[in-house]
Design a protein around this motif. Sequence first.
Motif: not given
Length: 349
Positions: A67-73, A90-103
Amino acid sequence: MPSLLERYASFLPITDRTPRITLGEGATPLVRSLWLERETGIDEVWLKCEGANPTGSFKDRGMVVAVAKALETGSRAVLCASTGNTAASAAAYAARAGLPCTVVLPAGYVAVGKLVQAIAFGARIVAVRGAFDAALAIVRELGESGEATLVNSINPHRIEGQKTAALEICEALGDAPDALFIPVGNAGNITAYWRGFTQAHDAGIARSKPRLYGFQAEGAAPIVRGMPVADPRTVATAIRIGAPASWAGAVRARDESGGAIEAVSDEEIMDAYREVARHDGVFCEPASAAAIAGLRKRASVRATKDTRRAVCVLTGNGLKDPDTARSLAGELLEVDATADAVRRALALA
């Protein structure tokens, strides 16, 4: 304490531009199992309790990097297929990063403790009528559009983060163990551990490298059988996978370490699941218990006689799958609220 990204920056594919997000992942305990030492005759048996990670499984180690690398790019969203633990992480770290997450989940094959985590963290969830492998094929196709970053273990950053558990084991023990016992589902974790132990050895953190023993459930053992399993079945939902994405990495870890990948029955898994809780006070999910079941099975035929120090990786917390734990209790006794009634009940228990 420094975050996992900070502690292992020199071992990870991160740059000065990589956001140092964290939920406190890593630094999980090694718990010594005197019960397993007595039963197996091995001098030291340690349990690497990955259920102590923020969302209750080892997935957090890799997810924080992915998720950190996703943010970076500049990614706008993350996406995954899951039997449960990946979804929660994935849902937790996406929430932390402010990104939507689909499962995308296989309908009816996800333990409730994992599903409610993904819901709580705000993921968009779709259940498909099919096994995990079908869900993974779907998200791979969706990920190719570039609209979201796929964060399953086919994402190389996941493997990079997960290898840090091997580095921690070497640091805690002062060297690598003689043997590591680990569940195998999608096979990313055994791949990651071997990479971590190899890098620990190369960096001088460990003098040796362990033999890696991976365990699949008998009803979901494609690597053991040498072919995909179309309809995988096991009580251990986290390893109910018929075509592992990291198959080649698992075989390489097995062969280069001089270890093995074998199968254990659901009965052996559930016996290990009960016994480690009742002897060691460690509550793991059923898939985690495959590692202990595998150790016990090998020890029973004296296939561990050259092992002085062993580590079993317990990949997830038992609260991930409360229904399985509840099924062990049978019918609960209900009595009047008096001391005598409780005494009588205890005599029957």
